[in-house]
Design a protein around this motif. Structure first.
Motif, PDB file in Angstrom:
ATOM      1  N   VAL A   1      71.747   5.755  81.929  1.00 48.33           N
ATOM      2  CA  VAL A   1      73.201   5.626  81.756  1.00 48.33           C
ATOM      3  C   VAL A   1      73.782   6.935  81.219  1.00 48.33           C
ATOM      4  N   LEU A   2      73.123   7.497  80.200  1.00 47.38           N
ATOM      5  CA  LEU A   2      73.593   8.757  79.630  1.00 47.38           C
ATOM      6  C   LEU A   2      73.560   9.886  80.656  1.00 47.38           C
ATOM      7  N   SER A   3      72.459   9.982  81.380  1.00 41.15           N
ATOM      8  CA  SER A   3      72.332  11.043  82.377  1.00 41.15           C
ATOM      9  C   SER A   3      73.362  10.889  83.487  1.00 41.15           C
ATOM     10  N   MET A   4      73.596   9.650  83.917  1.00 39.54           N
ATOM     11  CA  MET A   4      74.591   9.397  84.956  1.00 39.54           C
ATOM     12  C   MET A   4      75.983   9.798  84.481  1.00 39.54           C
ATOM     13  N   GLY A   5      76.307   9.437  83.240  1.00 38.17           N
ATOM     14  CA  GLY A   5      77.615   9.790  82.709  1.00 38.17           C
ATOM     15  C   GLY A   5      77.792  11.284  82.537  1.00 38.17           C
ATOM     16  N   MET A   6      76.727  11.974  82.114  1.00 35.37           N
ATOM     17  CA  MET A   6      76.811  13.419  81.917  1.00 35.37           C
ATOM     18  C   MET A   6      76.980  14.154  83.240  1.00 35.37           C
ATOM     19  N   SER A   7      76.324  13.650  84.297  1.00 32.44           N
ATOM     20  CA  SER A   7      76.360  14.361  85.580  1.00 32.44           C
ATOM     21  C   SER A   7      77.514  13.928  86.474  1.00 32.44           C
TER      22      SER A   7
ATOM     23  N   ARG B   1      82.422   9.683  83.153  1.00 32.86           N
ATOM     24  CA  ARG B   1      82.437   8.438  82.396  1.00 32.86           C
ATOM     25  C   ARG B   1      82.411   7.198  83.286  1.00 32.86           C
ATOM     26  N   ARG B   2      83.214   7.175  84.326  1.00 30.52           N
ATOM     27  CA  ARG B   2      83.310   5.975  85.161  1.00 30.52           C
ATOM     28  C   ARG B   2      81.970   5.658  85.811  1.00 30.52           C
ATOM     29  N   ALA B   3      81.255   6.679  86.238  1.00 32.95           N
ATOM     30  CA  ALA B   3      79.939   6.464  86.849  1.00 32.95           C
ATOM     31  C   ALA B   3      78.948   5.930  85.815  1.00 32.95           C
ATOM     32  N   GLY B   4      78.969   6.502  84.609  1.00 37.17           N
ATOM     33  CA  GLY B   4      78.075   6.029  83.555  1.00 37.17           C
ATOM     34  C   GLY B   4      78.356   4.589  83.174  1.00 37.17           C
ATOM     35  N   ILE B   5      79.644   4.236  83.079  1.00 34.86           N
ATOM     36  CA  ILE B   5      80.020   2.863  82.728  1.00 34.86           C
ATOM     37  C   ILE B   5      79.594   1.897  83.829  1.00 34.86           C
ATOM     38  N   ALA B   6      79.850   2.260  85.097  1.00 38.64           N
ATOM     39  CA  ALA B   6      79.500   1.381  86.220  1.00 38.64           C
ATOM     40  C   ALA B   6      77.994   1.110  86.257  1.00 38.64           C
ATOM     41  N   PHE B   7      77.207   2.165  86.128  1.00 37.92           N
ATOM     42  CA  PHE B   7      75.753   1.999  86.151  1.00 37.92           C
ATOM     43  C   PHE B   7      75.279   1.196  84.937  1.00 37.92           C
ATOM     44  N   GLY B   8      75.856   1.484  83.779  1.00 40.61           N
ATOM     45  CA  GLY B   8      75.468   0.781  82.559  1.00 40.61           C
ATOM     46  C   GLY B   8      75.788  -0.702  82.613  1.00 40.61           C
ATOM     47  N   LEU B   9      76.959  -1.058  83.157  1.00 40.92           N
ATOM     48  CA  LEU B   9      77.309  -2.469  83.270  1.00 40.92           C
ATOM     49  C   LEU B   9      76.357  -3.184  84.221  1.00 40.92           C
ATOM     50  N   GLY B  10      75.946  -2.505  85.291  1.00 33.40           N
ATOM     51  CA  GLY B  10      74.969  -3.097  86.199  1.00 33.40           C
ATOM     52  C   GLY B  10      73.658  -3.373  85.495  1.00 33.40           C
ATOM     53  N   CYS B  11      73.164  -2.394  84.728  1.00 34.26           N
ATOM     54  CA  CYS B  11      71.916  -2.577  83.977  1.00 34.26           C
ATOM     55  C   CYS B  11      72.026  -3.753  83.003  1.00 34.26           C
TER      56      CYS B  11
END
Length: 208
Positions: free
Chosen positions: A28-34, A37-47
Motif C-alpha cells: 500500500v505504501l509503495s503504491m501510494g508513493m509511486s 494517494r488515490r492509488a494507495g487508498i484503492a489498493f489498500g481498501l481492496g486488501c
C-alpha cells in the motif's frame, strides 16, 4: 454479543498487528508513493476488504470443528498456537529488514488496483491461517453463539484495516519516507508484533 472488554482487547491487538510492516501495508505504501494517494487508498481498501473472505472461512471452519469434535477443536487451537509462536519468532528474526519502495508504477485504473488488492489478500493462504489462529483467541465460550462472535470479530478486524490502510494510502509518501529514514521504527514495530504473536500463541496452547 461482544463485551466492551473483548472489543477493546481485540482492537488493540489487531491495530498493532495491522500497523506492523508486512507485505500488505508495504505494498500500500509503495503504491501510494509511486502512483499517488488515490492509488494507495484503492489498493489498500481492496486488501482490507479481502479479510471478509477469511472471516467467512474462519466462521465456517471453526464452527464445523466445534460441532464435529471437541478434540478436533483442541488440536486446531494447539496448531494455531504453534503457528502464532512461529510467526512471532520470524518477526523477531527478521525485524527491521524491510524498506518501502517508491518505484514508478503503470497506469492501472483505480478499480483494477482495488480488485488487485482484494484478490491478493483473499487468496493468500497465510492470511487464512492467521485468521483461523487469531480470531478464536478472543471468543468467550461462556457467552455462546461462537459463530456470531467470530463473525463480528472478523468485521471489526476488517473495519480497522480499512481505516489504517486508507490512512496509509493517503499519507503514503510521508509515512514511507519516515520509515526509510528511521529503520529502528520498523525494527521495534516488528519486535512488538513478534512479542504479541508469541504471547497469543502460548495463551492459545495453554488455555482450556
Amino acid at each position: 454479543m461482544l463485551t466492551a472488554a473483548q472489543i477493546l482487547a481485540f482492537l488493540a491487538t489487531a491495530i498493532v498487528l495491522t500497523a506492523t510492516p508486512g507485505p500488505d501495508n508495504l505494498m500500500v505504501l509503495s503504491m501510494g508513493m509511486s502512483r499517488g494517494r488515490r492509488a494507495g487508498i484503492a489498493f489498500g481498501l481492496g486488501c482490507a476488504l479481502g479479510c471478509l473472505s477469511h472471516t467467512l472461512l474462519a466462521v465456517i471452519g471453526v464452527s464445523a470443528l466445534v460441532a464435529a469434535s471437541p478434540l478436533a477443536f483442541t488440536l486446531l487451537k494447539v496448531a494455531g498456537g504453534v503457528y502464532l509462536v512461529w510467526m512471532g519468532v520470524q518477526a523477531w528474526r527478521h525485524a527491521g529488514a524491510v524498506r518501502v519502495g517508491g518505484e514508478a508504477g503503470d497506469a492501472t485504473p483505480l478499480r483494477q488496483l482495488f480488485l488487485k488488492g482484494l484478490v491478493a489478500n483473499a487468496i493468500n493462504p497465510k492470511v487464512v491461517l492467521f485468521f483461523l489462529s487469531f480470531l478464536p483467541q478472543f471468543v468467550v465460550a461462556s457467552q455462546g453463539q461462537m459463530e456470531w462472535q467470530l463473525g463480528l470479530l472478523g468485521l471489526l478486524f476488517t473495519a480497522q484495516a480499512v481505516v489504517l490502510f486508507g490512512l496509509l494510502g493517503y499519507f503514503s509518501g510521508s509515512v514511507g519516507a519516515w520509515l526509510n529514514r528511521r529503520p529502528n521504527a520498523g525494527l521495534w514495530l516488528d519486535r512488538l508484533a513478534g512479542t504479541v504473536f508469541i504471547g497469543l500463541g502460548v495463551r492459545m496452547m495453554t488455555s482450556r
